[in-house]
Scaffold this motif. Structure first.
Motif, mmCIF file in Angstrom:
data_model
loop_
_atom_site.group_PDB
_atom_site.id
_atom_site.type_symbol
_atom_site.label_atom_id
_atom_site.label_comp_id
_atom_site.label_asym_id
_atom_site.label_seq_id
_atom_site.Cartn_x
_atom_site.Cartn_y
_atom_site.Cartn_z
ATOM 1 N N PHE A 183 0.833 -1.206 0.000
ATOM 2 C CA PHE A 183 0.000 0.000 0.000
ATOM 3 C C PHE A 183 0.864 1.252 0.000
ATOM 4 O O PHE A 183 0.502 2.262 -0.620
ATOM 5 C CB PHE A 183 -0.933 0.002 1.208
ATOM 6 C CG PHE A 183 -2.030 1.029 1.101
ATOM 7 C CD1 PHE A 183 -3.228 0.714 0.466
ATOM 8 C CD2 PHE A 183 -1.861 2.303 1.603
ATOM 9 C CE1 PHE A 183 -4.228 1.670 0.337
ATOM 10 C CE2 PHE A 183 -2.855 3.264 1.486
ATOM 11 C CZ PHE A 183 -4.051 2.938 0.845
ATOM 12 N N LEU A 184 2.009 1.199 0.647
ATOM 13 C CA LEU A 184 2.863 2.385 0.735
ATOM 14 C C LEU A 184 3.403 2.804 -0.622
ATOM 15 O O LEU A 184 3.551 3.999 -0.891
ATOM 16 C CB LEU A 184 4.022 2.136 1.710
ATOM 17 C CG LEU A 184 3.649 1.993 3.188
ATOM 18 C CD1 LEU A 184 4.890 1.704 4.016
ATOM 19 C CD2 LEU A 184 2.931 3.231 3.705
ATOM 20 N N TYR A 185 3.737 1.836 -1.513
ATOM 21 C CA TYR A 185 4.312 2.237 -2.809
ATOM 22 C C TYR A 185 3.288 2.256 -3.939
ATOM 23 O O TYR A 185 3.653 2.326 -5.115
ATOM 24 C CB TYR A 185 5.536 1.393 -3.170
ATOM 25 C CG TYR A 185 5.339 -0.098 -3.313
ATOM 26 C CD1 TYR A 185 4.669 -0.643 -4.399
ATOM 27 C CD2 TYR A 185 5.872 -0.972 -2.370
ATOM 28 C CE1 TYR A 185 4.515 -2.010 -4.545
ATOM 29 C CE2 TYR A 185 5.726 -2.352 -2.502
ATOM 30 C CZ TYR A 185 5.048 -2.853 -3.596
ATOM 31 O OH TYR A 185 4.904 -4.206 -3.737
ATOM 32 N N ASN A 186 2.022 2.224 -3.615
ATOM 33 C CA ASN A 186 0.950 2.343 -4.606
ATOM 34 C C ASN A 186 0.148 3.613 -4.362
ATOM 35 O O ASN A 186 0.288 4.244 -3.313
ATOM 36 C CB ASN A 186 0.054 1.101 -4.530
ATOM 37 C CG ASN A 186 0.542 -0.012 -5.446
ATOM 38 O OD1 ASN A 186 0.394 0.078 -6.647
ATOM 39 N ND2 ASN A 186 1.160 -1.040 -4.864
ATOM 40 N N PRO A 187 -0.708 4.021 -5.309
ATOM 41 C CA PRO A 187 -1.107 3.367 -6.553
ATOM 42 C C PRO A 187 -0.005 3.406 -7.607
ATOM 43 O O PRO A 187 1.052 3.995 -7.379
ATOM 44 C CB PRO A 187 -2.324 4.172 -7.008
ATOM 45 C CG PRO A 187 -2.096 5.531 -6.435
ATOM 46 C CD PRO A 187 -1.421 5.300 -5.111
ATOM 47 N N ASP A 197 6.473 15.164 -4.433
ATOM 48 C CA ASP A 197 7.175 15.170 -3.149
ATOM 49 C C ASP A 197 6.567 14.076 -2.279
ATOM 50 O O ASP A 197 5.569 14.274 -1.594
ATOM 51 C CB ASP A 197 7.041 16.537 -2.474
ATOM 52 C CG ASP A 197 7.834 16.628 -1.175
ATOM 53 O OD1 ASP A 197 8.601 15.677 -0.884
ATOM 54 O OD2 ASP A 197 7.680 17.629 -0.452
ATOM 55 N N LEU A 198 7.186 12.899 -2.296
ATOM 56 C CA LEU A 198 6.604 11.729 -1.644
ATOM 57 C C LEU A 198 6.842 11.679 -0.134
ATOM 58 O O LEU A 198 6.081 11.027 0.581
ATOM 59 C CB LEU A 198 7.188 10.449 -2.265
ATOM 60 C CG LEU A 198 6.468 9.873 -3.473
ATOM 61 C CD1 LEU A 198 7.185 8.605 -3.944
ATOM 62 C CD2 LEU A 198 5.025 9.539 -3.132
ATOM 63 N N ARG A 199 7.861 12.337 0.350
ATOM 64 C CA ARG A 199 8.230 12.157 1.758
ATOM 65 C C ARG A 199 7.098 12.496 2.727
ATOM 66 O O ARG A 199 6.775 11.683 3.607
ATOM 67 C CB ARG A 199 9.483 12.969 2.095
ATOM 68 C CG ARG A 199 10.143 12.556 3.409
ATOM 69 C CD ARG A 199 11.464 13.293 3.622
ATOM 70 N NE ARG A 199 12.209 12.740 4.740
ATOM 71 C CZ ARG A 199 11.980 13.046 6.015
ATOM 72 N NH1 ARG A 199 11.027 13.919 6.342
ATOM 73 N NH2 ARG A 199 12.708 12.483 6.983
ATOM 74 N N PRO A 200 6.452 13.665 2.608
ATOM 75 C CA PRO A 200 5.365 13.967 3.556
ATOM 76 C C PRO A 200 4.180 13.009 3.413
ATOM 77 O O PRO A 200 3.538 12.670 4.408
ATOM 78 C CB PRO A 200 4.969 15.411 3.228
ATOM 79 C CG PRO A 200 5.533 15.686 1.875
ATOM 80 C CD PRO A 200 6.744 14.820 1.737
ATOM 81 N N ARG A 217 2.929 10.589 6.475
ATOM 82 C CA ARG A 217 1.557 10.625 6.978
ATOM 83 C C ARG A 217 0.893 9.257 6.907
ATOM 84 O O ARG A 217 0.187 8.829 7.821
ATOM 85 C CB ARG A 217 0.754 11.649 6.185
ATOM 86 C CG ARG A 217 -0.560 12.037 6.866
ATOM 87 C CD ARG A 217 -1.764 11.440 6.191
ATOM 88 N NE ARG A 217 -1.762 11.828 4.798
ATOM 89 C CZ ARG A 217 -2.087 11.008 3.803
ATOM 90 N NH1 ARG A 217 -2.419 9.749 4.053
ATOM 91 N NH2 ARG A 217 -2.076 11.421 2.551
ATOM 92 N N ARG A 218 1.124 8.508 5.814
ATOM 93 C CA ARG A 218 0.557 7.167 5.720
ATOM 94 C C ARG A 218 1.060 6.279 6.857
ATOM 95 O O ARG A 218 0.284 5.550 7.484
ATOM 96 C CB ARG A 218 0.911 6.523 4.369
ATOM 97 C CG ARG A 218 0.115 7.039 3.189
ATOM 98 C CD ARG A 218 0.504 6.267 1.927
ATOM 99 N NE ARG A 218 -0.260 6.700 0.760
ATOM 100 C CZ ARG A 218 -0.111 6.209 -0.464
ATOM 101 N NH1 ARG A 218 0.807 5.253 -0.682
ATOM 102 N NH2 ARG A 218 -0.844 6.646 -1.473
ATOM 103 N N ARG A 247 14.034 4.177 -0.355
ATOM 104 C CA ARG A 247 15.006 5.213 0.054
ATOM 105 C C ARG A 247 14.361 6.260 0.938
ATOM 106 O O ARG A 247 14.929 6.654 1.979
ATOM 107 C CB ARG A 247 15.610 5.876 -1.194
ATOM 108 C CG ARG A 247 16.727 6.885 -0.884
ATOM 109 C CD ARG A 247 17.056 7.764 -2.069
ATOM 110 N NE ARG A 247 15.965 8.654 -2.423
ATOM 111 C CZ ARG A 247 15.650 9.763 -1.753
ATOM 112 N NH1 ARG A 247 16.356 10.113 -0.667
ATOM 113 N NH2 ARG A 247 14.661 10.513 -2.132
ATOM 114 N N ILE A 248 13.170 6.702 0.567
ATOM 115 C CA ILE A 248 12.476 7.732 1.352
ATOM 116 C C ILE A 248 12.069 7.191 2.717
ATOM 117 O O ILE A 248 12.212 7.880 3.749
ATOM 118 C CB ILE A 248 11.247 8.255 0.582
ATOM 119 C CG1 ILE A 248 11.685 8.986 -0.694
ATOM 120 C CG2 ILE A 248 10.410 9.186 1.467
ATOM 121 C CD1 ILE A 248 10.559 9.325 -1.631
ATOM 122 N N LEU A 249 11.582 5.961 2.768
ATOM 123 C CA LEU A 249 11.194 5.372 4.047
ATOM 124 C C LEU A 249 12.393 5.273 4.991
ATOM 125 O O LEU A 249 12.257 5.451 6.210
ATOM 126 C CB LEU A 249 10.566 3.992 3.831
ATOM 127 C CG LEU A 249 9.214 3.972 3.123
ATOM 128 C CD1 LEU A 249 8.769 2.534 2.884
ATOM 129 C CD2 LEU A 249 8.151 4.722 3.922
#
Length: 302
Positions: A229-233, A242-245, A249-250, A296-298
């Motif tokens: 779920f974290l790397y989708n959709p 900007d994926l980090r925020p 939050r997820r 990488r972001i996680l």
């Protein structure tokens, strides 16, 4: 006659080699056989296809259903067993099945729009977390399900295949390996999981606000379920430059809604993202960049 798109046909031949050609050749007769056996009076055009051949159908009583003819990879065994255990609770119903042939008749979910169409990501994550808990089941003493531990053997297979980590980042890959080792050593009680839980497998339905489709049926720690779920959709990177925020939050939402430790969510998310990248290398040989970027972001959120 049934519609077998040329791109789908080539994909099956590329993926299944000597098994693919005879399966494709037999597909029209297989569909016809089960249409007669299960009293299907109308066959529709195929849905967007990946591997399994899936079409909407009308039954003799006028009700809608979905016919799914599974490719010869054996994964359908876990799907059928999971759908049987779920018995329509939180997921589509299994109406008919031929376990030897890998053919299923499934409940048609209407309107069937995917969770991926929901613009509010916070709301989508809440829906996913709430439904996720409904799917977890104790594992029967004897079962046909693959384990998360077995899936992660792909890491060693990847190293052997490339004599290293190939196109993947060595530091991220090595960190994921160490995390997996620790996670598997402290597994929570084995639980039946969906195994591929993301926005495209959660659909709007009439008898419940949202239901899931296409369970893999895998046994492992419930924390594993969050990873996909974290790397989708699928268009995650286009939607959110900007994926980090968004990822932060997820992770916080899953922590609050499910009670999992935040660090454990991050570790499973990193491990699962790298596993997805490994699978991409094994199958297509490309398409791993997005999930590795999520990993990488996680890592920066730890």
């Amino acid at each position: 006659m049934i519609d077998i798109p040329a791109r789908y046909r080539q994909g099956i031949l590329d993926a299944f080699h000597e098994k693919g050609a005879p399966w494709l050749a037999a597909l029209p007769a297989t569909v016809d056989e089960f249409a007669q056996r299960w009293s299907l009076v109308d066959l529709g055009k195929p849905f967007a296809l990946s591997y399994n051949y899936v079409i909407p159908v009308i039954r003799r009583d006028g009700s809608e259903a979905v016919l799914k003819v599974c490719v010869p990879d054996g994964e359908y065994v876990g799907e059928m067993a999971a759908l049987t255990l779920y018995n329509g609770e939180g997921c589509c119903r299994l109406l008919e099945a031929d376990r030897e042939r890998g053919v299923m008749l499934l409940e048609r979910l209407r309107p069937g729009t995917m969770l991926a169409t929901l613009a509010d990501d916070e709301a989508a994550t809440t829906i996913a977390a709430t439904l996720m808990e409904r799917l977890w089941r104790p594992v029967p003493p004897e079962h046909p399900f693959v384990t998360v531990e077995r899936w992660f053997r792909a890491f060693a297979r990847h190293r052997e295949s490339y004599g290293g980590v190939g196109p993947l980042d060595e530091q991220i890959f090595g960190t994921a390996e160490r995390m997996v080792s620790a996670l598997l050593a402290t597994n929570h009680p084995p639980t039946l999981l969906h195994g591929d839980y993301h926005h495209h497998n959660i659909l709007r339905a009439e008898r419940a606000p949202w239901l899931i489709i296409d369970p893999k049926g895998v046994v492992g720690d419930p924390g594993y379920e969050i990873g996909a779920f974290l790397y989708n959709p699928i268009d995650l990177h286009e939607r959110y430059p900007d994926l980090r925020p968004l990822l932060a939050r997820r992770v916080s939402q899953f922590h609050e809604l499910l009670g999992f430790e935040r660090e454990r969510i991050l570790h499973w998310g990193i491990a699962q993202a790298v596993l997805s990248a490994v699978w991409s290398c094994e199958s297509e040989g490309y398409g791993w960049e997005g999930t590795m970027e999520v990993a990488r972001i996680l890592l920066t959120l730890l």
